[in-house]
Write an enzyme that holds these catalytic residues in place. Structure first.
Site, mmCIF file in Angstrom:
data_model
loop_
_atom_site.group_PDB
_atom_site.id
_atom_site.type_symbol
_atom_site.label_atom_id
_atom_site.label_comp_id
_atom_site.label_asym_id
_atom_site.label_seq_id
_atom_site.Cartn_x
_atom_site.Cartn_y
_atom_site.Cartn_z
ATOM 1 N N ASN A 203 -49.309 56.991 -46.608
ATOM 2 C CA ASN A 203 -49.684 55.596 -46.376
ATOM 3 C C ASN A 203 -51.210 55.517 -46.420
ATOM 4 O OD1 ASN A 203 -50.091 53.008 -45.497
ATOM 5 N ND2 ASN A 203 -49.367 53.343 -43.401
ATOM 6 N N TRP A 204 -51.714 55.013 -47.543
ATOM 7 C CA TRP A 204 -53.172 54.966 -47.714
ATOM 8 C C TRP A 204 -53.807 53.830 -46.920
ATOM 9 C CZ3 TRP A 204 -53.934 55.768 -53.771
ATOM 10 C CH2 TRP A 204 -53.557 57.078 -54.098
ATOM 11 N N LYS A 205 -52.993 52.960 -46.366
ATOM 12 C CA LYS A 205 -53.496 51.790 -45.611
ATOM 13 C C LYS A 205 -54.539 51.042 -46.449
ATOM 14 C CE LYS A 205 -52.506 54.320 -41.447
ATOM 15 N NZ LYS A 205 -52.642 54.398 -40.013
ATOM 16 N N HIS B 230 -44.503 48.557 -40.078
ATOM 17 C CA HIS B 230 -45.501 49.510 -39.582
ATOM 18 C C HIS B 230 -46.137 48.935 -38.310
ATOM 19 C CE1 HIS B 230 -49.097 51.966 -39.325
ATOM 20 N NE2 HIS B 230 -48.480 52.837 -40.098
ATOM 21 N N GLU C 109 -49.043 48.780 -37.298
ATOM 22 C CA GLU C 109 -50.247 47.962 -37.516
ATOM 23 C C GLU C 109 -49.862 46.539 -37.920
ATOM 24 O OE1 GLU C 109 -52.213 50.658 -40.207
ATOM 25 O OE2 GLU C 109 -52.396 52.089 -38.566
ATOM 26 N N GLU D 202 -42.500 56.504 -35.746
ATOM 27 C CA GLU D 202 -43.931 56.744 -35.572
ATOM 28 C C GLU D 202 -44.351 56.293 -34.176
ATOM 29 O OE1 GLU D 202 -46.119 56.697 -39.551
ATOM 30 O OE2 GLU D 202 -45.816 54.612 -39.036
ATOM 31 N N GLY E 27 -52.993 58.055 -36.037
ATOM 32 C CA GLY E 27 -54.446 58.068 -36.230
ATOM 33 C C GLY E 27 -55.234 58.594 -35.042
ATOM 34 N N SER F 37 -50.163 61.454 -37.042
ATOM 35 C CA SER F 37 -51.057 62.619 -37.138
ATOM 36 C C SER F 37 -50.378 63.859 -37.715
ATOM 37 C CB SER F 37 -51.689 62.917 -35.763
ATOM 38 O OG SER F 37 -52.423 61.800 -35.311
ATOM 39 N N GLY G 17 -50.513 59.224 -42.695
ATOM 40 C CA GLY G 17 -51.659 58.330 -42.884
ATOM 41 C C GLY G 17 -52.878 59.117 -43.319
ATOM 42 N N GLY G 18 -53.748 59.425 -42.354
ATOM 43 C CA GLY G 18 -55.037 60.067 -42.632
ATOM 44 C C GLY G 18 -54.962 61.250 -43.583
HETATM 45 C C1 PEP Z 1 -49.354 55.965 -40.322
HETATM 46 O O1 PEP Z 1 -50.199 55.096 -40.318
HETATM 47 O O2 PEP Z 1 -48.236 55.696 -40.759
HETATM 48 C C2 PEP Z 1 -49.705 57.277 -39.801
HETATM 49 C C3 PEP Z 1 -48.736 58.064 -39.453
HETATM 50 O O3 PEP Z 1 -51.046 57.595 -39.689
HETATM 51 P P1 PEP Z 1 -51.673 59.029 -39.278
HETATM 52 O O4 PEP Z 1 -50.967 60.067 -40.072
HETATM 53 O O5 PEP Z 1 -53.123 58.911 -39.646
HETATM 54 O O6 PEP Z 1 -51.461 59.190 -37.813
#
Ligand code: PEP
Length: 263
Positions: free
Chosen positions: A13-15, A106, A108, A178, A184, A222, A243-244
């Site tokens: 997920n590049w957001k 998600h 967010e 999640e 994050g 994470s 994500g990251g």
């Molecule tokens: C996400 O936003 O779906 C996510 C899991 O982010 P991260 O891996 O950065 O925690």
């Protein structure tokens, strides 16, 4: 495969990242890694979710990759079809552009953009009816976990969409668990805690649909190369939403490899 008969999915997920030049470089590096050591679709399916304006470029850029890399939309409109809805992208328009998967719910979107259960039902319904696969994201906050409500919250989030999912459409759903406190933040649920929640989600799904046993349940929060192997070894963790770490080609590749290689 990750200890079960469900083929795992690893989705980046590049957001709201990255700028075009960096995206092209990221794709190039990831394709080179696949070129040197491909990952078969039978071992692990891979997807990336870029910003909506980049969907078509990213899809085209991955077309000649050594292993298939699916392009995933990060969101979909609550409005179906076409019409005077400035700024919206409907499920039908995604489908028309050969985008097959979409994230819905998600945290967010739920927290920052007020995607309520009602709105999420509309999005899920539109996406399923257009023939898309929905990556439905669920997860509890730290306050809810500390209050001992994590499982109840997560199972309720699944029940929220049940009324709009027709019997055969459960096959079009991937669940992504999640925990919000792990997104994050660098904090990850321990493999034991994650597996225990995934097992509860699996039981919840089995009560709603005969397909519950075969549905992929991804973990997100994470995920990085350092914890991917342990997570992949858990029987009810069928992949990751990343994500990251998905913004680094090497890290994302190693995570996909961890899920591809775990028996
Ligand atoms: C996400 O936003 O779906 C996510 C899991 O982010 P991260 O891996 O950065 O925690």
């Amino acid at each position: 495969m990750s200890g079960s008969t469900v083929t795992p999915w690893v989705i980046g997920n590049w957001k709201m990242n990255p700028v075009q030049a960096d995206a092209q470089q990221l794709i190039q590096e990831f394709k080179e890694l696949l070129q040197n050591n491909d990952i078969s679709e039978q071992a692990c399916r891979i997807g990336v979710a870029p910003v909506s304006i980049a969907l078509m470029n990213v899809k085209a850029a991955f077309e000649n990759a050594a292993s298939p890399v699916h392009t995933v939309a990060q969101d979909v409109s609550r409005i179906a079809g076409t019409g005077a809805y400035t700024g919206e992208v409907s499920a039908e328009l995604l489908k028309d552009s050969q985008i097959q998967l979409v994230l819905v719910g998600h945290s967010e979107r739920r927290e920052i953009f007020a995607d309520s259960p009602q709105i999420l039902c509309e999005k899920v319904k539109n996406a399923l009816n257009a023939g898309l696969t929905v990556v439905y994201c669920i997860g509890e906050s730290l306050e809810q976990r500390d209050a001992g409500q994590a499982e109840q919250v997560v199972l309720q989030q699944i029940c929220d969409i049940a009324p709009v999912v027709e019997a055969e459409q459960w096959k079009q759903i991937i669940v992504a668990y999640e925990p919000i406190w792990a997104i994050g933040t660098g904090k990850t649920a321990s493999p034991e805690d994650a597996q225990s929640m995934h097992a509860a989600i699996r039981e919840g799904l089995k009560q709603l649909t005969p397909y519950g046993q075969q549905m992929a349940i991804l973990y997100g929060g994470s995920v990085k190369p350092e914890n991917a192997v342990e997570l992949a070894a858990c029987p009810d963790i069928n992949g990751a939403l990343v994500g990251g770490a998905s913004l680094n080609a090497g890290s994302f590749y190693k995570i996909a490899q961890a899920f591809a290689e775990t028996e």
